[in-house]
Design a protein around this motif. Structure first.
Motif, PDB file in Angstrom:
ATOM      1  N   UNK A  23       0.836  -1.207   0.000  1.00 16.20           N
ATOM      2  CA  UNK A  23       0.000   0.000   0.000  1.00 16.20           C
ATOM      3  C   UNK A  23       0.870   1.255   0.000  1.00 16.20           C
ATOM      4  N   UNK A  24       1.923   1.242   0.801  1.00 13.50           N
ATOM      5  CA  UNK A  24       2.800   2.415   0.888  1.00 13.50           C
ATOM      6  C   UNK A  24       3.520   2.687  -0.427  1.00 13.50           C
ATOM      7  N   UNK A  25       3.870   1.632  -1.157  1.00 10.73           N
ATOM      8  CA  UNK A  25       4.508   1.821  -2.460  1.00 10.73           C
ATOM      9  C   UNK A  25       3.555   2.529  -3.417  1.00 10.73           C
ATOM     10  N   UNK A  26       2.292   2.124  -3.416  1.00  8.64           N
ATOM     11  CA  UNK A  26       1.320   2.782  -4.284  1.00  8.64           C
ATOM     12  C   UNK A  26       1.148   4.249  -3.889  1.00  8.64           C
ATOM     13  N   UNK A  27       1.144   4.537  -2.590  1.00  7.55           N
ATOM     14  CA  UNK A  27       1.031   5.925  -2.142  1.00  7.55           C
ATOM     15  C   UNK A  27       2.244   6.746  -2.575  1.00  7.55           C
ATOM     16  N   UNK A  28       3.427   6.155  -2.524  1.00  3.91           N
ATOM     17  CA  UNK A  28       4.628   6.860  -2.993  1.00  3.91           C
ATOM     18  C   UNK A  28       4.506   7.226  -4.472  1.00  3.91           C
ATOM     19  N   UNK A  29       3.979   6.310  -5.255  1.00  7.96           N
ATOM     20  CA  UNK A  29       3.807   6.569  -6.690  1.00  7.96           C
ATOM     21  C   UNK A  29       2.745   7.638  -6.918  1.00  7.96           C
ATOM     22  N   UNK A  30       1.682   7.594  -6.132  1.00 10.71           N
ATOM     23  CA  UNK A  30       0.588   8.569  -6.258  1.00 10.71           C
ATOM     24  C   UNK A  30       1.076   9.982  -5.916  1.00 10.71           C
ATOM     25  N   UNK A  31       1.826  10.115  -4.821  1.00 10.55           N
ATOM     26  CA  UNK A  31       2.246  11.437  -4.370  1.00 10.55           C
ATOM     27  C   UNK A  31       3.478  11.951  -5.116  1.00 10.55           C
ATOM     28  N   UNK A  32       4.232  11.051  -5.743  1.00  7.90           N
ATOM     29  CA  UNK A  32       5.428  11.470  -6.472  1.00  7.90           C
ATOM     30  C   UNK A  32       5.409  10.864  -7.876  1.00  7.90           C
ATOM     31  N   UNK A  33       4.547  11.387  -8.764  1.00 11.18           N
ATOM     32  CA  UNK A  33       4.492  10.853 -10.138  1.00 11.18           C
ATOM     33  C   UNK A  33       5.861  10.896 -10.790  1.00 11.18           C
ATOM     34  N   UNK A  34       6.211   9.808 -11.481  1.00 13.58           N
ATOM     35  CA  UNK A  34       7.494   9.742 -12.138  1.00 13.58           C
ATOM     36  C   UNK A  34       8.606   9.211 -11.265  1.00 13.58           C
ATOM     37  N   UNK A  35       8.296   8.780 -10.053  1.00  8.16           N
ATOM     38  CA  UNK A  35       9.307   8.251  -9.152  1.00  8.16           C
ATOM     39  C   UNK A  35       9.972   7.027  -9.773  1.00  8.16           C
ATOM     40  N   UNK A  36      11.247   6.863  -9.545  1.00 10.44           N
ATOM     41  CA  UNK A  36      11.977   5.732 -10.120  1.00 10.44           C
ATOM     42  C   UNK A  36      11.851   4.506  -9.215  1.00 10.44           C
ATOM     43  N   UNK A  37      12.083   3.346  -9.812  1.00 13.95           N
ATOM     44  CA  UNK A  37      12.053   2.105  -9.044  1.00 13.95           C
ATOM     45  C   UNK A  37      13.117   2.118  -7.959  1.00 13.95           C
ATOM     46  N   UNK A  38      14.291   2.677  -8.275  1.00 11.29           N
ATOM     47  CA  UNK A  38      15.366   2.762  -7.284  1.00 11.29           C
ATOM     48  C   UNK A  38      14.969   3.630  -6.098  1.00 11.29           C
ATOM     49  N   UNK A  39      14.286   4.742  -6.376  1.00 10.99           N
ATOM     50  CA  UNK A  39      13.853   5.616  -5.285  1.00 10.99           C
ATOM     51  C   UNK A  39      12.822   4.930  -4.395  1.00 10.99           C
ATOM     52  N   UNK A  40      11.947   4.137  -5.010  1.00 11.19           N
ATOM     53  CA  UNK A  40      10.967   3.386  -4.216  1.00 11.19           C
ATOM     54  C   UNK A  40      11.684   2.390  -3.317  1.00 11.19           C
ATOM     55  N   UNK A  41      12.659   1.674  -3.880  1.00  9.45           N
ATOM     56  CA  UNK A  41      13.416   0.695  -3.099  1.00  9.45           C
ATOM     57  C   UNK A  41      14.165   1.376  -1.960  1.00  9.45           C
ATOM     58  N   UNK A  42      14.744   2.531  -2.255  1.00  8.81           N
ATOM     59  CA  UNK A  42      15.493   3.264  -1.232  1.00  8.81           C
ATOM     60  C   UNK A  42      14.565   3.725  -0.112  1.00  8.81           C
ATOM     61  N   UNK A  43      13.383   4.172  -0.474  1.00  2.00           N
ATOM     62  CA  UNK A  43      12.443   4.699   0.514  1.00  2.00           C
ATOM     63  C   UNK A  43      11.842   3.594   1.371  1.00  2.00           C
ATOM     64  N   UNK A  44      11.537   2.454   0.775  1.00  3.97           N
ATOM     65  CA  UNK A  44      10.894   1.357   1.494  1.00  3.97           C
ATOM     66  C   UNK A  44      11.882   0.406   2.153  1.00  3.97           C
ATOM     67  N   UNK A  45      13.174   0.566   1.818  1.00  2.00           N
ATOM     68  CA  UNK A  45      14.231  -0.325   2.319  1.00  2.00           C
ATOM     69  C   UNK A  45      14.040  -1.763   1.847  1.00  2.00           C
ATOM     70  N   UNK A  46      13.369  -1.925   0.701  1.00  2.00           N
ATOM     71  CA  UNK A  46      13.167  -3.252   0.118  1.00  2.00           C
ATOM     72  C   UNK A  46      14.222  -3.515  -0.958  1.00  2.00           C
ATOM     73  N   UNK A  47      14.598  -4.772  -1.159  1.00  2.00           N
ATOM     74  CA  UNK A  47      15.509  -5.096  -2.263  1.00  2.00           C
ATOM     75  C   UNK A  47      14.890  -4.706  -3.605  1.00  2.00           C
ATOM     76  N   UNK A  48      15.722  -4.247  -4.515  1.00  2.00           N
ATOM     77  CA  UNK A  48      15.241  -3.798  -5.822  1.00  2.00           C
ATOM     78  C   UNK A  48      14.423  -4.873  -6.545  1.00  2.00           C
ATOM     79  N   UNK A  49      14.833  -6.168  -6.533  1.00  2.00           N
ATOM     80  CA  UNK A  49      14.025  -7.182  -7.225  1.00  2.00           C
ATOM     81  C   UNK A  49      12.608  -7.321  -6.650  1.00  2.00           C
ATOM     82  N   UNK A  50      12.456  -7.135  -5.334  1.00  2.00           N
ATOM     83  CA  UNK A  50      11.119  -7.208  -4.716  1.00  2.00           C
ATOM     84  C   UNK A  50      10.259  -6.043  -5.188  1.00  2.00           C
ATOM     85  N   UNK A  51      10.845  -4.848  -5.214  1.00  4.81           N
ATOM     86  CA  UNK A  51      10.093  -3.681  -5.696  1.00  4.81           C
ATOM     87  C   UNK A  51       9.704  -3.864  -7.154  1.00  4.81           C
TER      88      UNK A  51
END
Length: 389
Positions: A23-51
């Protein structure tokens, strides 16, 4: 929030961090359109393959699209705004409260109104370890829920609320949703033993149109089955005894949904290292993860015995979370029960000596002052002796 899309993605992706992370990943995408996959991984502390795997499932569900970064599709926007409750949110204020200092000029009028609300609280009942926190502390707790994505579209429960956190949550939602807190899809539930607090919060909920429902409840009794495993977030400021902490946190665990990553916001006095270690053992026994400890987070009025401050401990549910106390509780709970002290007070007018303590005619000096000296009805006393019962 119960959503088929989230449930489906959670079942498809092997992730130990819980559905809330998706849910938090979807909110990150909603509030920051154009966010990169790497930025999502960095923000959530999840491994890049999981993201990447979660992103792939979102794309398959038609919720997001890859186009100069990651963006929500119209379906994704509807999901966030209508199902998750973010549709009529003041996004600018939300972002400032989440990432910057919580003080804001936009909150000044709300806080001014709340000053009168907090001044009108019932007097504390020290026999059940009540101590009133400041308005700023109560609002900081509400904003803490916002920063943990536990405010909007959630079922929140407050276990005891002489601090009026339920009211602060409701007022904050009004501020974020154009004075209509119900637009947030949030439901706030108050479980409280003190009928005075229930009456006061019920009055405020009606007058201010806040999404709060109150229930009279003694946590020493087994919780009604209808409430178990229903809530997304728990607030509690229990009696500052080991027994009080264990019981109230256990009740919170029973109320939380059986999901990973749900928060319990526990306000508790600063204690000795030995006591803190015992608390950590109890958290571990209940399968709770301590995600942060915020010293001196809470400030109180007239609570000199704890230095007018306490810490905020943020706990998080795991796969192993289970309450340590499930049924009725019959042992000592409150400070006056655990530390049975008898105090002798001498009337300053007639010198009559009255004993005050647990299970005596006067359990607190406040009660004695209110009724007056049994000999002359004067209300000024001096403590002359203290002994263990």
């Amino acid at each position: 929030m119960n959503n088929e899309v989230m449930n489906s993605i959670y079942s498809q992706v092997s992730i130990k961090d819980g559905k809330k992370v998706i849910e938090n990943i979807l909110l990150d995408i909603y509030f920051k359109p154009g966010i990169s996959t790497k930025d999502i991984a960095r923000k959530t502390l999840l491994p890049l393959p999981i993201v990447a795997a979660i992103k792939k499932e979102f794309i398959k569900a038609g919720v997001i699209e890859q186009n100069r970064g990651v963006n929500c599709t119209p379906r994704g926007i509807r999901l966030v705004e209508h199902t998750m409750g973010y549709g009529q949110l003041d996004r600018s204020l939300y972002q400032r409260l989440k990432y910057e200092q919580w003080q804001s000029d936009e909150l000044d009028s709300m806080l001014t109104k709340l000053e009168g609300v907090f001044e009108g609280r019932p007097q504390v009942d020290v026999t059940i370890d009540q101590s009133r926190c400041t308005l700023e502390t109560s609002m900081k707790r509400a904003i803490l829920a916002l920063r943990h994505e536990a405010l909007i579209g959630r079922d929140i429960v407050c276990l005891g609320d002489d601090d009026l956190v339920s009211v602060s949550l409701g007022f904050l939602l009004k501020q974020l949703f154009q004075q209509d807190a119900h637009k947030s899809n949030t439901r706030i539930h108050l479980f409280e033993i003190d009928k005075r607090i229930i009456s006061y919060v019920n009055y405020l909920a009606e007058v201010e149109d806040l999404p709060i429902v109150c229930y009279e409840m003694d946590f020493r009794e087994q919780l009604p089955a209808d409430f178990l495993r229903r809530f997304d977030c728990v607030f509690t400021d229990p009696p500052y005894t080991q027994q009080g902490m264990s019981l109230f946190v256990s009740r919170g665990v029973q109320l939380l949904k059986q999901e990973i990553g749900l928060p319990i916001f526990l306000s508790f006095a600063h204690k000795s290292p030995d006591f803190a270690l015992a608390m950590q053992r109890e958290f571990s026994r209940m399968g709770l993860l301590v995600t942060s400890v915020l010293p001196r987070f809470n400030e109180y009025i007239g609570a000199e015995i704890i230095g007018n401050t306490s810490q905020m401990i943020v706990l998080q549910s795991t796969e192993e979370t289970k309450e340590s106390i499930a049924r009725d509780y019959r042992d000592a709970l409150y400070t006056g029960e655990v530390r049975r002290t008898i105090r002798s007070y001498e009337c300053k007018r007639c010198n009559h000596v009255t004993e005050v303590g647990f299970q005596m005619q006067w359990q607190t000096i406040e009660q004695l002052k209110k009724e007056g000296c049994p000999s002359c009805r004067h209300d000024t006393f001096e403590l002359i002796q203290k002994k263990n019962a």
